[in-house]
Structures are given as structure tokens and as C-alpha cells.
Design a protein around this motif. Structure first.
Motif, PDB file in Angstrom:
ATOM      1  N   LEU A  45       0.822  -1.209   0.000  1.00  0.00           N
ATOM      2  CA  LEU A  45       0.000   0.000   0.000  1.00  0.00           C
ATOM      3  C   LEU A  45       0.858   1.261   0.000  1.00  0.00           C
ATOM      4  N   VAL A  46       1.919   1.272   0.797  1.00  0.00           N
ATOM      5  CA  VAL A  46       2.808   2.433   0.846  1.00  0.00           C
ATOM      6  C   VAL A  46       3.469   2.638  -0.508  1.00  0.00           C
ATOM      7  N   GLU A  47       3.958   1.564  -1.097  1.00  0.00           N
ATOM      8  CA  GLU A  47       4.614   1.687  -2.401  1.00  0.00           C
ATOM      9  C   GLU A  47       3.643   2.152  -3.477  1.00  0.00           C
ATOM     10  N   GLU A  48       2.437   1.622  -3.450  1.00  0.00           N
ATOM     11  CA  GLU A  48       1.443   1.945  -4.485  1.00  0.00           C
ATOM     12  C   GLU A  48       0.899   3.364  -4.355  1.00  0.00           C
ATOM     13  N   HIS A  49       0.576   3.784  -3.136  1.00  0.00           N
ATOM     14  CA  HIS A  49      -0.122   5.052  -2.951  1.00  0.00           C
ATOM     15  C   HIS A  49       0.764   6.220  -2.541  1.00  0.00           C
ATOM     16  N   VAL A  50       1.900   5.952  -1.929  1.00  0.00           N
ATOM     17  CA  VAL A  50       2.738   7.043  -1.428  1.00  0.00           C
ATOM     18  C   VAL A  50       4.032   7.158  -2.227  1.00  0.00           C
ATOM     19  N   LEU A  51       4.793   6.088  -2.279  1.00  0.00           N
ATOM     20  CA  LEU A  51       6.097   6.163  -2.936  1.00  0.00           C
ATOM     21  C   LEU A  51       5.977   6.434  -4.429  1.00  0.00           C
ATOM     22  N   SER A  52       4.899   5.970  -5.039  1.00  0.00           N
ATOM     23  CA  SER A  52       4.709   6.241  -6.464  1.00  0.00           C
ATOM     24  C   SER A  52       4.427   7.727  -6.707  1.00  0.00           C
ATOM     25  N   GLN A  53       3.971   8.433  -5.673  1.00  0.00           N
ATOM     26  CA  GLN A  53       3.658   9.857  -5.763  1.00  0.00           C
ATOM     27  C   GLN A  53       4.735  10.728  -5.112  1.00  0.00           C
ATOM     28  N   ALA A  54       5.851  10.145  -4.689  1.00  0.00           N
ATOM     29  CA  ALA A  54       6.871  10.876  -3.929  1.00  0.00           C
ATOM     30  C   ALA A  54       7.371  12.145  -4.631  1.00  0.00           C
ATOM     31  N   PRO A  55       7.694  12.129  -5.918  1.00  0.00           N
ATOM     32  CA  PRO A  55       8.157  13.377  -6.552  1.00  0.00           C
ATOM     33  C   PRO A  55       7.115  14.495  -6.470  1.00  0.00           C
ATOM     34  N   LYS A  56       5.870  14.147  -6.702  1.00  0.00           N
ATOM     35  CA  LYS A  56       4.782  15.126  -6.632  1.00  0.00           C
ATOM     36  C   LYS A  56       4.636  15.658  -5.201  1.00  0.00           C
ATOM     37  N   LEU A  57       4.706  14.774  -4.218  1.00  0.00           N
ATOM     38  CA  LEU A  57       4.577  15.182  -2.818  1.00  0.00           C
ATOM     39  C   LEU A  57       5.743  16.064  -2.379  1.00  0.00           C
ATOM     40  N   ARG A  58       6.962  15.727  -2.847  1.00  0.00           N
ATOM     41  CA  ARG A  58       8.139  16.557  -2.527  1.00  0.00           C
ATOM     42  C   ARG A  58       7.967  17.955  -3.110  1.00  0.00           C
ATOM     43  N   ALA A  59       7.451  18.044  -4.322  1.00  0.00           N
ATOM     44  CA  ALA A  59       7.254  19.343  -4.968  1.00  0.00           C
ATOM     45  C   ALA A  59       6.220  20.175  -4.206  1.00  0.00           C
ATOM     46  N   GLN A  60       5.156  19.537  -3.750  1.00  0.00           N
ATOM     47  CA  GLN A  60       4.132  20.251  -2.979  1.00  0.00           C
ATOM     48  C   GLN A  60       4.718  20.782  -1.678  1.00  0.00           C
ATOM     49  N   ARG A  61       5.507  19.979  -1.007  1.00  0.00           N
ATOM     50  CA  ARG A  61       6.082  20.390   0.272  1.00  0.00           C
ATOM     51  C   ARG A  61       7.137  21.479   0.079  1.00  0.00           C
ATOM     52  N   ALA A  62       7.795  21.491  -1.060  1.00  0.00           N
ATOM     53  CA  ALA A  62       8.805  22.512  -1.331  1.00  0.00           C
ATOM     54  C   ALA A  62       8.146  23.878  -1.532  1.00  0.00           C
ATOM     55  N   ARG A  63       6.924  23.889  -2.029  1.00  0.00           N
ATOM     56  CA  ARG A  63       6.203  25.143  -2.252  1.00  0.00           C
ATOM     57  C   ARG A  63       5.577  25.697  -0.979  1.00  0.00           C
ATOM     58  N   ALA A  64       5.427  24.866   0.035  1.00  0.00           N
ATOM     59  CA  ALA A  64       4.810  25.322   1.294  1.00  0.00           C
ATOM     60  C   ALA A  64       5.738  26.324   1.972  1.00  0.00           C
ATOM     61  N   LYS A  65       5.153  27.374   2.512  1.00  0.00           N
ATOM     62  CA  LYS A  65       5.939  28.414   3.169  1.00  0.00           C
ATOM     63  C   LYS A  65       5.490  28.577   4.607  1.00  0.00           C
ATOM     64  N   ARG A  66       6.456  28.850   5.458  1.00  0.00           N
ATOM     65  CA  ARG A  66       6.141  29.086   6.848  1.00  0.00           C
ATOM     66  C   ARG A  66       5.511  30.467   7.000  1.00  0.00           C
ATOM     67  N   SER A  67       4.678  30.576   7.994  1.00  0.00           N
ATOM     68  CA  SER A  67       3.998  31.835   8.236  1.00  0.00           C
ATOM     69  C   SER A  67       3.997  32.134   9.728  1.00  0.00           C
ATOM     70  N   SER A  68       4.046  33.404  10.063  1.00  0.00           N
ATOM     71  CA  SER A  68       3.978  33.787  11.466  1.00  0.00           C
ATOM     72  C   SER A  68       2.590  33.554  12.033  1.00  0.00           C
ATOM     73  N   MET A  69       1.623  33.332  11.146  1.00  0.00           N
ATOM     74  CA  MET A  69       0.256  33.084  11.580  1.00  0.00           C
ATOM     75  C   MET A  69       0.072  31.640  12.067  1.00  0.00           C
ATOM     76  N   GLY A  70       0.988  30.768  11.745  1.00  0.00           N
ATOM     77  CA  GLY A  70       0.871  29.379  12.157  1.00  0.00           C
ATOM     78  C   GLY A  70      -0.181  28.663  11.351  1.00  0.00           C
ATOM     79  N   ILE A  71      -0.831  27.701  11.975  1.00  0.00           N
ATOM     80  CA  ILE A  71      -1.865  26.929  11.300  1.00  0.00           C
ATOM     81  C   ILE A  71      -3.198  27.622  11.485  1.00  0.00           C
ATOM     82  N   VAL A  72      -3.866  27.853  10.361  1.00  0.00           N
ATOM     83  CA  VAL A  72      -5.140  28.536  10.401  1.00  0.00           C
ATOM     84  C   VAL A  72      -6.172  27.680   9.694  1.00  0.00           C
ATOM     85  N   ASN A  73      -7.319  27.501  10.319  1.00  0.00           N
ATOM     86  CA  ASN A  73      -8.415  26.747   9.686  1.00  0.00           C
ATOM     87  C   ASN A  73      -9.166  27.634   8.723  1.00  0.00           C
TER      88      ASN A  73
END
Length: 73
Positions: A45-73
């Protein structure tokens, strides 16, 4: 302790991690799995659903930026 997202790095081997770690990865990505699943099934399951998407997930996380506001709903 291993990096929280070390499983997204190149060369990650899902066969070398523990069952609780595999479950944690699946939960992190909202992937359902049977409560009675054996390690082989969790690895699949990990290989099929997560590792196969690893490049896409890394790219998404690279675009995330920290904010002084923290987590906001």
C-alpha cells in the motif's frame, strides 16, 4: 529519530521500516488499510499510494511556506 518525511526521499525502502511506521505513513496520507494487515500488505500500500507519488509530494512540500500566523483553519 528519523526525519518525519524521510520516506519521500529517493532510495527509501519500505521493507526496512516497522509496521507502526508503515501505518503512520498511510494515516498521514489518509490511505485506508485493514486493521489486520500484515507487513507485506502495508508495504504494498505504501509503495502503491505514497512512494509512487513521492516526486509530486516533494514538490508540494517545497512550495509550502512558513507563516507567522501558524496553522489557520
Amino acid at each position: 529519530m528519523a526525519d518525519v518525511e524521510d520516506y519521500l526521499e529517493e532510495g527509501f525502502d519500505a521493507h526496512k521500516v516497522t509496521i507502526p511506521r508503515l501505518r503512520s505513513i498511510l494515516v498521514t496520507h489518509n490511505i485506508e488499510y485493514p486493521a489486520t494487515a500484515k507487513k507485506a500488505q502495508l508495504v504494498e500500500l505504501v509503495e502503491e499510494h505514497v512512494l509512487s507519488q513521492a516526486p509530486k509530494l516533494r514538490a508540494q512540500r517545497a512550495r509550502a511556506k512558513r507563516s507567522s500566523m501558524g496553522i489557520v483553519n
